[in-house]
Design an enzyme around this catalytic site. Structure first.
Site, PDB file in Angstrom:
ATOM      1  CE  LYS A 193      46.216  26.627  47.513  1.00  0.00           C
ATOM      2  NZ  LYS A 193      46.940  27.306  48.585  1.00  0.00           N
ATOM      3  CD  GLU A 268      29.990  30.250  49.313  1.00  0.00           C
ATOM      4  OE1 GLU A 268      29.798  31.459  49.561  1.00  0.00           O
ATOM      5  OE2 GLU A 268      29.073  29.453  49.118  1.00  0.00           O
ATOM      6  CB  CYS A 304      33.445  37.034  52.007  1.00  0.00           C
ATOM      7  SG  CYS A 304      32.616  35.937  53.167  1.00  0.00           S
TER       8      CYS A 304
HETATM    9  P1  NAD Z   1      42.717  34.256  47.146  1.00  0.00           P
HETATM   10  O1  NAD Z   1      41.756  34.087  46.028  1.00  0.00           O
HETATM   11  O2  NAD Z   1      43.926  35.058  46.932  1.00  0.00           O
HETATM   12  O3  NAD Z   1      43.236  32.829  47.644  1.00  0.00           O
HETATM   13  C1  NAD Z   1      42.324  31.815  48.041  1.00  0.00           C
HETATM   14  C2  NAD Z   1      42.997  30.464  47.892  1.00  0.00           C
HETATM   15  O4  NAD Z   1      43.214  30.220  46.509  1.00  0.00           O
HETATM   16  C3  NAD Z   1      44.355  30.346  48.571  1.00  0.00           C
HETATM   17  O5  NAD Z   1      44.487  29.057  49.110  1.00  0.00           O
HETATM   18  C4  NAD Z   1      45.318  30.547  47.418  1.00  0.00           C
HETATM   19  O6  NAD Z   1      46.580  29.970  47.617  1.00  0.00           O
HETATM   20  C5  NAD Z   1      44.571  29.837  46.314  1.00  0.00           C
HETATM   21  N1  NAD Z   1      44.950  30.205  44.950  1.00  0.00           N
HETATM   22  C6  NAD Z   1      45.433  31.383  44.504  1.00  0.00           C
HETATM   23  N2  NAD Z   1      45.653  31.301  43.160  1.00  0.00           N
HETATM   24  C7  NAD Z   1      45.285  30.057  42.772  1.00  0.00           C
HETATM   25  C8  NAD Z   1      45.268  29.369  41.534  1.00  0.00           C
HETATM   26  N3  NAD Z   1      45.666  29.935  40.400  1.00  0.00           N
HETATM   27  N4  NAD Z   1      44.827  28.096  41.510  1.00  0.00           N
HETATM   28  C9  NAD Z   1      44.375  27.492  42.635  1.00  0.00           C
HETATM   29  N5  NAD Z   1      44.395  28.082  43.848  1.00  0.00           N
HETATM   30  C10 NAD Z   1      44.826  29.355  43.913  1.00  0.00           C
HETATM   31  O7  NAD Z   1      41.859  34.816  48.379  1.00  0.00           O
HETATM   32  P2  NAD Z   1      42.325  35.174  49.877  1.00  0.00           P
HETATM   33  O8  NAD Z   1      43.123  36.426  49.861  1.00  0.00           O
HETATM   34  O9  NAD Z   1      42.902  33.972  50.539  1.00  0.00           O
HETATM   35  O10 NAD Z   1      40.907  35.458  50.548  1.00  0.00           O
HETATM   36  C11 NAD Z   1      40.240  36.652  50.379  1.00  0.00           C
HETATM   37  C12 NAD Z   1      39.092  36.527  49.415  1.00  0.00           C
HETATM   38  O11 NAD Z   1      38.252  35.449  49.803  1.00  0.00           O
HETATM   39  C13 NAD Z   1      38.200  37.743  49.405  1.00  0.00           C
HETATM   40  O12 NAD Z   1      37.854  38.086  48.088  1.00  0.00           O
HETATM   41  C14 NAD Z   1      36.967  37.285  50.178  1.00  0.00           C
HETATM   42  O13 NAD Z   1      35.799  38.000  49.885  1.00  0.00           O
HETATM   43  C15 NAD Z   1      36.886  35.860  49.813  1.00  0.00           C
HETATM   44  N6  NAD Z   1      36.133  35.086  50.812  1.00  0.00           N
HETATM   45  C16 NAD Z   1      34.879  34.660  50.502  1.00  0.00           C
HETATM   46  C17 NAD Z   1      34.120  33.966  51.445  1.00  0.00           C
HETATM   47  C18 NAD Z   1      32.728  33.473  51.119  1.00  0.00           C
HETATM   48  O14 NAD Z   1      32.227  32.620  51.836  1.00  0.00           O
HETATM   49  N7  NAD Z   1      32.072  33.970  50.101  1.00  0.00           N
HETATM   50  C19 NAD Z   1      34.656  33.712  52.705  1.00  0.00           C
HETATM   51  C20 NAD Z   1      35.948  34.163  52.993  1.00  0.00           C
HETATM   52  C21 NAD Z   1      36.677  34.854  52.028  1.00  0.00           C
END
Ligand code: NAD
Length: 504
Positions: A193, A268, A304
C-alpha cells in the site's frame, strides 16, 4: 509567473492509479477515487483508486494463493535471483522517468533525486541487488545434542508468508525497496500500500516488477488512504506480517490492530535526531551546512532521520548559527523539474498548518527565531512552501525540541560539555539517528556508543543498502537493510531427529 505542473504532467504522461491484484490492473470495486493535488501548486494531478475492504480482501487472498502455491517461495534460487537482478537493471534504466513521476507525486526536485543517493532510484536498484545476493546464502545451523545422545538438531529460515507493506510518501524509491526486496528475497508474497500522497511513481515501479518476471499474485497493490485501504490490511487475519514506515501514531495503531492475530510487525517511525557539534569539530561551517541541508534540502525536513536538533558547544555556537543562516539563505525552491531547484514544499495543506503551528509554538515558548518562520508567498503562494527556519537558544524540553515537526525547522540548543551533550541527545522519546561532529576519534566513538539511536554518523551520515537502519525507543521496531532485514521476513524453525531407534 505562476508555477504550474500541467505541462510536466502532459510530458510525463501520467496514467490513473489502479489496483494491481493477481496480475490484473483495475479500479476499486465501488469506483471510488482519490484526487492527488500537487504540493507546489495545489493543482489536481491525477486520480487513484481507493481500495475498499473487499479489494483488500481480494489482494490478500491473491497473495495467500501465490504463497501457498510455492511458485515463488519454492522456485529455484537462480530464478528468484534472476528476477530481482533483472528488476534492479530495469529500475536503473527507468531512473529518469521515475524521478519525473516522483516530482509529480511529492515534488522532490529531479535534480535532488538524481544527486542524492539515499533518495535516488539507484539506491533502490542497489537494495534489490543486495537482497538478491542473500537468496542463496542465508540458511540455518546444525547443532550438537545438548544432553548428549544421538540426534540431529537443525534450524531453517522459512518465509513468513503474506506481508502487508505500507509506505509513507516521502522517499518512495528507498522505502519501497527496503520492504519489497527483502520480502521477495525471503520468499514471501506481498500486498503493497503506497501512500495516497505518493502513488504514481510506486505504481510504475510495480509495472517494472511485472516486466522483470515476477509471477502473478506474488506482489499485489492496493491504493488509497489509511482508512479504509490501510485499515483492512492491518486487521486482516490472513496477513502474517506488517512492515510499516510512517508516523508514530499510525505505528501505535498497527501494534494495537495486529495484537489479536499476533502478526509480526516491523515499524520504521519518526525521529528527533540530534547533530552534536563539539568545539573541536573539523569544520563548524560544514557541520552547520550539513545539518541545515538535511533539514531544508530535498524534502524540506520531511525526513525521518533529519538532524532537527543541533546541540552545539557554546565555544562554536555563534559560528554555527552564522553558517547555518548562510546555508538557509542558499536553499532554492520552485518547479521540481527545474534542475537548479533543490528543495520541496510540504506535502499537503494539513502538514503546512502543522508546521506553521509549531513555528508559532517555538516563538511562544521563548526560542529566538534566527531566520524564516513564514510561508513563501508571491509565485509560491499556491503551494505549501515554508521558508527554512532556524530557532536558536532552544530549551531542549520545549515542544519544538521534543516533537517531530516534519518540516524545515531546526532547533539549536547550546551545551557546555560532553556529558551534557549526551544527556541532551538522549533526552527524547525518539532514537532513530544522530550525528557527532568532532576531530577527536576517541570522543567520536565514546559519544556514538552512548547515544541511544539506531544509526550514528561521525562527521557525516549515510544510508546504505547493506547496513541495518531503524530506531531505538519510539522510533520503531526492527531494522531495515542488510541481513537483519532479510531475516525479518523469515521464521526460524527448529527440526529435531533421533538417529537411532529410540525416541529422544
Ligand atoms: P503516515 O503514518 O501518515 O502514513 C504512512 C502510511 O500509513 C500511508 O500509506 C498511510 O496511508 C498509511 N496509513 C495511515 N493510517 C493508517 C491506518 N490506520 N492503517 C493502515 N495504514 C494507514 O505517515 P506519512 O505522513 O506518510 O510519513 C511521515 C512519517 O513517516 C513521519 O513520522 C516520518 O518520520 C516517518 N518516516 C519514517 C522513516 C523511517 O525509516 N524511520 C522513513 C520515512 C518516513
Amino acid at each position: 509567473m505562476t508555477l504550474t505542473m500541467q505541462p510536466h504532467r502532459e510530458t510525463v504522461g501520467l496514467k490513473p492509479g489502479l489496483l494491481y491484484i493477481e496480475g490484473e490492473w483495475g479500479a476499486a470495486r465501488d469506483g471510488a477515487t482519490w484526487t492527488h493535488r500537487h504540493p507546489a501548486t495545489g493543482e489536481e494531478i491525477g486520480e487513484l483508486a481507493v481500495a475498499t475492504a473487499a479489494d483488500g480482501d481480494a489482494a490478500v487472498a491473491a497473495a495467500r494463493r501465490a504463497f501457498d502455491s510455492g511458485e515463488w517461495s519454492n522456485a529455484r534460487a537462480t530464478t528468484r535471483i534472476g528476477v530481482l537482478r533483472r528488476y534492479a537493471t530495469l529500475l536503473r534504466e527507468h531512473a529518469e522517468e521515475l524521478r519525473a513521476l516522483q516530482a509529480l507525486d511529492n515534488s522532490v526536485p529531479v535534480g535532488f533525486g538524481a544527486g542524492v543517493y539515499a533518495v535516488s532510484v539507484e539506491v533502490a536498484a542497489d537494495v534489490f541487488d543486495h537482497h538478491a545476493g542473500w537468496i542463496d546464502k542465508v540458511g540455518g545451523q546444525t547443532l550438537d545434542p545438548y544432553q548428549g545422545g544421538d540426534h540431529l538438531a537443525m534450524t531453517f529460515r522459512e518465509p513468513i508468508g503474506v506481508v502487508a507493506a505500507i509506505l509513507p510518501w516521502n522517499a518512495p524509491f528507498l522505502l519501497y525497496a527496503q520492504k519489497v526486496a527483502p520480502a521477495l528475497a525471503a520468499g514471501c508474497t506481498v500486498v503493497l500500500k503506497p501512500s495516497e500522497y505518493c502513488t504514481f511513481s510506486v505504481l510504475r515501479m510495480v509495472e517494472l516488477l511485472e516486466e522483470a518476471g515476477l509471477p502473478k499474485g506474488t506482489l499485489n497493490v492496493v491504493t488509497g488512504p489509511g482508512d479504509p485501504t490501510g485499515e483492512r490490511l492491518i486487521t486482516h487475519p490472513d496477513v502474517d506480517k506488517i512492515s510499516f514506515t510512517g508516523s508514530r501514531a499510525v505505528g501505535s495503531r498497527i501494534v494495537e490492530a495486529s495484537a489479536g492475530t499476533m502478526k509480526r510487525v516491523s515499524l520504521e517511525l519518526g525521529g528527533k535526531s540530534p547533530a552534536i557539534v563539539f568545539d573541536d569539530a573539523p569544520d563548524v561551517g560544514i557541520a552547520a551546512a550539513t545539518t541545515v541541508g538535511a533539514v531544508t534540502l530535498g524534502l524540506s525536513g520531511q525526513v525521518c532521520v533529519a538532524n532537527t536538533r543541533a546541540l552545539v558547544h557554546r565555544c562554536v555556537y555563534d559560528d554555527f548559527i552564522a553558517a547555518a543562516q548562510g546555508m538557509a539563505a542558499a536553499v532554492s525552491y520552485g518547479d521540481p523539474f527545474d534542475p537548479a531547484v533543490m528543495s520541496a514544499p510540504l506535502i499537503n495543506a494539513k502538514q503546512l498548518d502543522r508546521v506553521l503551528g509549531y513555528i508559532e509554538k517555538g516563538k511562544a515558548e521563548g526560542a529566538r527565531l534566527v531566520t524564516g518562520g513564514e510561508r513563501l508567498d508571491g509565485e509560491y503562494a499556491g503551494g505549501n512552501f515554508v521558508a527554512p527556519t532556524i530557532f536558536a537558544d532552544v530549551d531542549n524540553s520545549s515542544t519544538i525540541a521534543q516533537e517531530e515537526i516534519f518540516g524545515p525547522v531546526l532547533a539549536v540548543v547550546p551545551f557546555d560539555d560532553e556529558e551534557e551533550a549526551v544527556r541532551l541527545a538522549n533526552d527524547t522519546d525518539y532514537g532513530l539517528g544522530a550525528s557527532v561532529f568532532t576531530a577527536n576519534g576517541q570522543r567520536a566513538f565514546r559519544v556514538a556508543r552512548k547515544v541511544r539511536a539506531g544509526t550514528v554518523g561521525v562527521n557525516g551520515f549515510q544510508v546504505e543498502p547493506h547496513l541495518p537502519f531503524g530506531g531505538f525507543k519510539q522510533s520503531g521496531l526492527g531494522r531495515e537493510g542488510g541481513q537483519s532485514s532479510f531475516e525479518a521476513y523469515t521464521e526460524l524453525k527448529t527440526v529435531l531427529m533421533p538417529l537411532g531407534d529410540e525416541m529422544m
